[in-house]
Write a protein that holds these residues in place. Sequence first.
Motif, PDB file in Angstrom:
ATOM      1  N   GLY A 177      13.342  23.285  29.090  1.00 59.02           N
ATOM      2  CA  GLY A 177      13.812  22.710  27.838  1.00 59.02           C
ATOM      3  C   GLY A 177      12.784  22.814  26.725  1.00 59.02           C
ATOM      4  N   GLU A 178      11.498  22.684  27.058  1.00 53.14           N
ATOM      5  CA  GLU A 178      10.446  22.809  26.054  1.00 53.14           C
ATOM      6  C   GLU A 178      10.453  24.208  25.453  1.00 53.14           C
ATOM      7  OE1 GLU A 178       8.259  20.849  24.663  1.00 53.14           O
ATOM      8  OE2 GLU A 178       8.726  19.012  25.749  1.00 53.14           O
ATOM      9  N   TYR A 179      10.592  25.224  26.290  1.00 52.67           N
ATOM     10  CA  TYR A 179      10.642  26.599  25.781  1.00 52.67           C
ATOM     11  C   TYR A 179      11.886  26.818  24.919  1.00 52.67           C
ATOM     12  CZ  TYR A 179       6.707  28.165  28.622  1.00 52.67           C
ATOM     13  OH  TYR A 179       5.448  28.350  29.145  1.00 52.67           O
ATOM     14  N   ILE A 180      13.012  26.300  25.382  1.00 53.95           N
ATOM     15  CA  ILE A 180      14.244  26.437  24.592  1.00 53.95           C
ATOM     16  C   ILE A 180      14.110  25.699  23.265  1.00 53.95           C
ATOM     17  CG2 ILE A 180      16.709  25.893  24.530  1.00 53.95           C
ATOM     18  CD1 ILE A 180      16.781  26.269  27.545  1.00 53.95           C
ATOM     19  N   GLY A 181      13.443  24.543  23.286  1.00 53.18           N
ATOM     20  CA  GLY A 181      13.227  23.795  22.057  1.00 53.18           C
ATOM     21  C   GLY A 181      12.383  24.563  21.056  1.00 53.18           C
ATOM     22  N   ASN A 185      13.596  25.857  17.357  1.00 47.12           N
ATOM     23  CA  ASN A 185      12.914  25.620  16.082  1.00 47.12           C
ATOM     24  C   ASN A 185      12.589  26.921  15.362  1.00 47.12           C
ATOM     25  OD1 ASN A 185      12.901  22.797  16.290  1.00 47.12           O
ATOM     26  ND2 ASN A 185      11.050  22.806  17.538  1.00 47.12           N
ATOM     27  N   GLU A 186      12.279  27.969  16.124  1.00 47.87           N
ATOM     28  CA  GLU A 186      11.926  29.245  15.503  1.00 47.87           C
ATOM     29  C   GLU A 186      13.127  29.906  14.844  1.00 47.87           C
ATOM     30  OE1 GLU A 186       9.111  30.788  15.011  1.00 47.87           O
ATOM     31  OE2 GLU A 186       7.849  29.273  15.969  1.00 47.87           O
ATOM     32  N   LYS A 188      15.645  28.656  13.501  1.00 47.42           N
ATOM     33  CA  LYS A 188      16.099  27.998  12.287  1.00 47.42           C
ATOM     34  C   LYS A 188      15.466  28.614  11.045  1.00 47.42           C
ATOM     35  CE  LYS A 188      17.203  23.452  14.161  1.00 47.42           C
ATOM     36  NZ  LYS A 188      16.897  22.000  14.102  1.00 47.42           N
ATOM     37  N   GLY A 189      14.244  29.098  11.186  1.00 43.70           N
ATOM     38  CA  GLY A 189      13.569  29.739  10.064  1.00 43.70           C
ATOM     39  C   GLY A 189      13.305  28.804   8.905  1.00 43.70           C
ATOM     40  N   ARG A 190      12.994  27.550   9.183  1.00 40.91           N
ATOM     41  CA  ARG A 190      12.707  26.610   8.113  1.00 40.91           C
ATOM     42  C   ARG A 190      11.385  26.961   7.430  1.00 40.91           C
ATOM     43  NH1 ARG A 190      14.117  20.814  11.090  1.00 40.91           N
ATOM     44  NH2 ARG A 190      16.398  21.099  11.160  1.00 40.91           N
ATOM     45  N   PRO A 191      11.260  26.699   6.127  1.00 43.78           N
ATOM     46  CA  PRO A 191      10.000  26.995   5.425  1.00 43.78           C
ATOM     47  C   PRO A 191       8.836  26.228   6.054  1.00 43.78           C
ATOM     48  CG  PRO A 191      11.762  26.499   3.867  1.00 43.78           C
ATOM     49  CD  PRO A 191      12.289  26.154   5.212  1.00 43.78           C
ATOM     50  N   ARG A 192       7.688  26.903   6.199  1.00 44.84           N
ATOM     51  CA  ARG A 192       6.528  26.225   6.757  1.00 44.84           C
ATOM     52  C   ARG A 192       5.956  25.203   5.786  1.00 44.84           C
ATOM     53  NH1 ARG A 192       2.718  30.544  10.037  1.00 44.84           N
ATOM     54  NH2 ARG A 192       4.245  31.100  11.648  1.00 44.84           N
ATOM     55  N   TYR A 193       6.029  25.519   4.526  1.00 45.62           N
ATOM     56  CA  TYR A 193       5.524  24.603   3.500  1.00 45.62           C
ATOM     57  C   TYR A 193       6.326  24.820   2.228  1.00 45.62           C
ATOM     58  CZ  TYR A 193       3.063  28.882   2.192  1.00 45.62           C
ATOM     59  OH  TYR A 193       2.764  30.173   1.862  1.00 45.62           O
ATOM     60  N   ILE A 194       6.259  23.863   1.333  1.00 38.75           N
ATOM     61  CA  ILE A 194       6.975  23.921   0.059  1.00 38.75           C
ATOM     62  C   ILE A 194       5.997  23.618  -1.064  1.00 38.75           C
ATOM     63  CG2 ILE A 194       8.754  22.793  -1.353  1.00 38.75           C
ATOM     64  CD1 ILE A 194      10.363  22.376   1.192  1.00 38.75           C
ATOM     65  N   ILE A 195       5.978  24.466  -2.068  1.00 39.81           N
ATOM     66  CA  ILE A 195       5.085  24.285  -3.207  1.00 39.81           C
ATOM     67  C   ILE A 195       5.795  23.460  -4.273  1.00 39.81           C
ATOM     68  CG2 ILE A 195       3.783  25.452  -5.013  1.00 39.81           C
ATOM     69  CD1 ILE A 195       3.541  27.851  -3.147  1.00 39.81           C
ATOM     70  N   GLN A 196       5.217  22.332  -4.604  1.00 35.70           N
ATOM     71  CA  GLN A 196       5.834  21.475  -5.616  1.00 35.70           C
ATOM     72  C   GLN A 196       5.584  22.001  -7.027  1.00 35.70           C
ATOM     73  OE1 GLN A 196       5.334  17.228  -5.174  1.00 35.70           O
ATOM     74  NE2 GLN A 196       5.169  16.927  -7.380  1.00 35.70           N
ATOM     75  N   ASP A 197       4.329  22.333  -7.348  1.00 36.40           N
ATOM     76  CA  ASP A 197       3.989  22.837  -8.680  1.00 36.40           C
ATOM     77  C   ASP A 197       3.099  24.060  -8.542  1.00 36.40           C
ATOM     78  OD1 ASP A 197       5.195  20.715 -10.353  1.00 36.40           O
ATOM     79  OD2 ASP A 197       3.737  19.447  -9.309  1.00 36.40           O
TER      80      ASP A 197
END
Length: 208
Positions: A177-181, A185-186, A188-197
């Motif tokens: 389950g840890e490997y599947i988890g 997560n991978e 999904k391709g969510r942004p690693r970080y977001i730049i505010q300004d």
Amino acid sequence: MIQARSKGFDVVYGARNNRETDTEFKKWTATAFYGFMKKIGVEMIPQAADYRLMSRRVVEYLLKYKEKNLFLRGIVPTIGFPSTVVYYARKEREAGTTKYPLRKMLSFAWDGITSFSVAPMHFVLGMGIVTTLVSALMLLYTTGKYFAGETIQGWSSLMVSIWFLGGIQLIGLSIIGEYIGKIFNEVKGRPRYIIQDNLLRGDLNEDK
């Protein structure tokens, strides 16, 4: 909400200031859900619904989340940016019936848990370790019973093997389950970080 937005807040949440119109069961389950989500590390705005006011840049970053199963109550707070909450009083329903029965509430809670956390797998791992430890205790117990002559043939090995194999299976499932988890997560391709300004971009625009 518009007034709060004019003060510089990029996200304005609409949240209930009380649950007087809810049943005791609904109050208890809602409190338990928000408390559990906080414990497993999911940032949410308590008592806030999916209705909110967002600036254009927040919406643009939200569109970068390509996953189809969008749990907005958990995703929007992770985007960041200045935010605030506008509280309102929820009145009793004057007509119609709720479109959110218990079945949908349970489905919603499960989506929230599985979309942001692998805590269930950690729970299974803990159960596997506990079961394996119990098998060690059962080994001592059955050994004592054996030497005391209070057992029948095959009882000791059966008791120990059931607990031990059950614990090993749970541990094995949690590892898988840890490997599947991680894969979950991978993809999904969510942004690693977001730049505010972006100050550099602002300087460049001024130069132009």
